[in-house]
Scaffold this motif. Structure first.
Motif, PDB file in Angstrom:
ATOM      1  N   PRO A 139       0.801  -1.236   0.000  1.00  0.00           N
ATOM      2  CA  PRO A 139       0.000   0.000   0.000  1.00  0.00           C
ATOM      3  C   PRO A 139       0.827   1.276   0.000  1.00  0.00           C
ATOM      4  O   PRO A 139       0.284   2.350  -0.258  1.00  0.00           O
ATOM      5  CB  PRO A 139      -0.806  -0.109   1.308  1.00  0.00           C
ATOM      6  CG  PRO A 139      -0.755  -1.537   1.690  1.00  0.00           C
ATOM      7  CD  PRO A 139       0.561  -2.052   1.196  1.00  0.00           C
ATOM      8  N   LYS A 140       2.132   1.194   0.278  1.00  0.00           N
ATOM      9  CA  LYS A 140       2.932   2.405   0.415  1.00  0.00           C
ATOM     10  C   LYS A 140       4.191   2.444  -0.443  1.00  0.00           C
ATOM     11  O   LYS A 140       4.727   3.524  -0.692  1.00  0.00           O
ATOM     12  CB  LYS A 140       3.350   2.582   1.887  1.00  0.00           C
ATOM     13  CG  LYS A 140       2.193   2.833   2.841  1.00  0.00           C
ATOM     14  CD  LYS A 140       1.528   4.167   2.577  1.00  0.00           C
ATOM     15  CE  LYS A 140       0.396   4.441   3.555  1.00  0.00           C
ATOM     16  NZ  LYS A 140      -0.267   5.728   3.299  1.00  0.00           N
ATOM     17  N   GLU A 141       4.688   1.295  -0.887  1.00  0.00           N
ATOM     18  CA  GLU A 141       5.953   1.263  -1.608  1.00  0.00           C
ATOM     19  C   GLU A 141       5.825   0.468  -2.899  1.00  0.00           C
ATOM     20  O   GLU A 141       4.839  -0.238  -3.104  1.00  0.00           O
ATOM     21  CB  GLU A 141       7.050   0.632  -0.733  1.00  0.00           C
ATOM     22  CG  GLU A 141       7.323   1.377   0.552  1.00  0.00           C
ATOM     23  CD  GLU A 141       8.357   0.652   1.392  1.00  0.00           C
ATOM     24  OE1 GLU A 141       9.545   1.005   1.296  1.00  0.00           O
ATOM     25  OE2 GLU A 141       7.980  -0.275   2.134  1.00  0.00           O
ATOM     26  N   ALA A 142       6.849   0.606  -3.736  1.00  0.00           N
ATOM     27  CA  ALA A 142       6.880  -0.143  -4.991  1.00  0.00           C
ATOM     28  C   ALA A 142       7.439  -1.536  -4.731  1.00  0.00           C
ATOM     29  O   ALA A 142       8.504  -1.911  -5.226  1.00  0.00           O
ATOM     30  CB  ALA A 142       7.713   0.610  -6.019  1.00  0.00           C
ATOM     31  N   ILE A 143       6.714  -2.295  -3.924  1.00  0.00           N
ATOM     32  CA  ILE A 143       7.065  -3.671  -3.602  1.00  0.00           C
ATOM     33  C   ILE A 143       5.838  -4.535  -3.874  1.00  0.00           C
ATOM     34  O   ILE A 143       4.731  -4.192  -3.454  1.00  0.00           O
ATOM     35  CB  ILE A 143       7.493  -3.822  -2.133  1.00  0.00           C
ATOM     36  CG1 ILE A 143       8.747  -2.987  -1.850  1.00  0.00           C
ATOM     37  CG2 ILE A 143       7.738  -5.278  -1.779  1.00  0.00           C
ATOM     38  CD1 ILE A 143       9.153  -2.977  -0.389  1.00  0.00           C
ATOM     39  N   MET A 144       6.036  -5.635  -4.566  1.00  0.00           N
ATOM     40  CA  MET A 144       4.908  -6.519  -4.826  1.00  0.00           C
ATOM     41  C   MET A 144       5.119  -7.881  -4.167  1.00  0.00           C
ATOM     42  O   MET A 144       6.247  -8.389  -4.098  1.00  0.00           O
ATOM     43  CB  MET A 144       4.647  -6.675  -6.319  1.00  0.00           C
ATOM     44  CG  MET A 144       5.786  -7.230  -7.128  1.00  0.00           C
ATOM     45  SD  MET A 144       5.284  -7.615  -8.853  1.00  0.00           S
ATOM     46  CE  MET A 144       4.802  -6.010  -9.448  1.00  0.00           C
TER      47      MET A 144
END
Length: 482
Positions: A139-144
């Motif tokens: 929801p906050k970072e470019a991490i999947m």
């Protein structure tokens, strides 16, 4: 705007669905066209528009089966089995990336990530990952978070991976064995990731449940496992506290399951700590306040709208209420009020009730064919975690300041109200005096007219006489026995 005038137009013929990016910078539209050949599948079209200019930045077109890849547990648009929304947006404020699950020419799964800067495929190639079922952005970072199912009849385990974008670096992963199903639960702040795992027993005839936790914001992303006391119990619901480190789990197989609360902040063990369990609750879902601390334990639909307002800090029930046939629970953004509603899925009892966070009913509206209740959203307050923590720490000092300002405003309001009341009283007195003067003048005119007519009013004595009247109602003769 205020005049509700059209500010933009997006050209897409026969559009069926649309979806905005999280920051509302882009719009994705969808349409499909059936093939004249019944043996061929429909042709689908996805357009990505720039919201400000209305320009179509990129289009995706092809056969429907080319976009039916994993993650679609139920039929999507038009019942075609498409997952909607097809594209999943990175949740950062700049709408930097969006991605979709696809297949290469060999039929193996891959994740295609696109950069909104030029709408091109990131690094001109997709992320090749076999057996991908689904993925979810932080929801906050470019991490999947990517979930890959088991392969080769269980010889290749299932796998959960955290991948950083744009570097494509796998920053953490975990192999899972004998997996039946996996559900990912991101914390709203992206601080934690909970993986709910259902595993088969050795006999494959039954399954048991547990959780794998990733502490995403901590160094090296430590992991831990949480298992319930009774692993065989069904997990009905999992819910993170929006602002905080706690979570709630509804578990049990009966009509009245249990609700357990845990915290991720335990300075002694640095493991998830059990706070307490509520036994035998009529519950189907958990609804945290947006500000944390308070939660509504709701028994919706089949449980006729049982509502328990619960304080997690004190582990205490504040109120128990009921909204008959309730289907939805919606907190307002401040966490001060909550609305429960009965939508038109039921033919009766349609309407909504507004409650305080303490469980006091404030407002009730009954309305036929009621479809949806939405609170007006609030703009986020971008103070930062440190600033918010400092305000929370010195809340009493700030409270005194604002209480003084409130008292000043109240005093000013009281002065204005007193002046208004004095004016109303003066106007009333002037009105009474004016009417009294008019009455006196009218009375004098009447007296003058009476004198001119020669009429003399005299008092007459009145005598009141009381008269008693006897009346025979009925008469009956009976012979007396000798």
């Amino acid at each position: 705007g205020e005049e509700f005038s059209r500010i933009q137009r997006f050209g897409h013929s026969k559009i069926q669905l649309m979806d905005f990016s999280p920051a509302e910078k882009f719009l994705v539209s969808y349409s499909s066209q059936e093939s004249p050949n019944p043996r061929e599948s429909a042709t689908v079209l996805f357009n990505v528009f720039d919201v400000k200019s209305g320009q179509a930045l990129r289009s995706f077109k092809g056969k429907a089966e080319d976009y039916m890849v994993g993650g679609a547990k139920s039929a999507g648009p038009g019942g075609q089995g498409l997952q909607w929304p097809l594209f999943k947006w990175c949740q950062t404020e700049d709408d930097k990336y969006f991605a979709r699950l696809a297949r290469n020419k060999a039929g193996k799964t891959m994740i295609s990530v696109y950069d909104t800067k030029d709408m091109s495929l990131l690094d001109k190639k997709s992320i090749q990952m076999e057996n991908v079922v689904d993925f979810n952005w932080s929801p906050k970072e470019a991490i999947m978070c990517v979930y890959q199912e088991e392969a080769n009849q269980g010889n290749q385990p299932a796998r959960v991976s955290l991948i950083e974008i744009p570097s494509r670096t796998e920053i953490k992963s975990k192999n899972l064995f004998s997996v039946k199903d996996v559900i990912a639960h991101w914390h709203p702040d992206g601080t934690y990731l909970a993986i709910q795992v259902a595993r088969f027993t050795k006999t494959k005839k039954s399954s048991y449940n547990g959780f794998e936790f990733f502490r995403v914001k901590e160094r090296d992303i430590p992991m831990e496992v949480l298992e319930l006391a009774n692993k065989q119990e069904k997990i009905v619901e999992f819910a993170w506290e929006p602002k905080g480190h706690r979570f709630a789990v509804v578990h049990g197989d009966g009509a009245r399951p249990e609700v357990s609360f845990y915290t991720m902040k335990d300075p002694k063990s640095r493991q998830a700590k059990h706070l307490g369990t509520l036994h035998g609750r009529p519950v189907t879902s958990i609804h945290w306040s947006p500000q944390g601390k308070y939660v509504i334990i709701a028994g919706l639909k089949g449980l006729n709208g049982q509502l328990e307002f619960f304080n997690v800090n004190d582990m205490d029930t504040m109120a128990i209420n009921e909204h008959f046939m309730c289907t939805n629970v919606d907190w307002d953004p401040t966490g001060r009020y909550v609305a429960t509603s009965v939508t038109s899925v039921h033919q009766m009892e349609n309407g909504y009730i507004v409650w305080s966070f303490l469980g006091q009913q404030l407002y009730k509206v009954n309305r036929d064919r009621f479809f949806q209740f939405l609170w007006r959203p609030r703009m986020p307050v971008k103070l930062g975690e440190e600033r918010e923590a400092e305000i929370q720490k010195n809340l009493k000092k700030y409270s005194k300041k604002f209480e003084a300002e409130d008292e000043s405003l109240k005093s000013q309001a009281d002065t204005e109200k007193l002046a208004e009341r004095n004016k109303m009283e003066a106007d009333w007195k002037a009105f009474v005096e004016r009417k009294q003067a008019e009455f006196a003048a009218t009375e004098a005119q009447c007296a003058a007219l009476v004198r001119l007519s020669g009429y003399v009013e005299t008092d007459q004595d009145v005598e009141i006489e009381e008269v008693e009247v006897e009346e025979v109602i009925s008469m009956k003769e009976e012979k007396m026995a000798k």
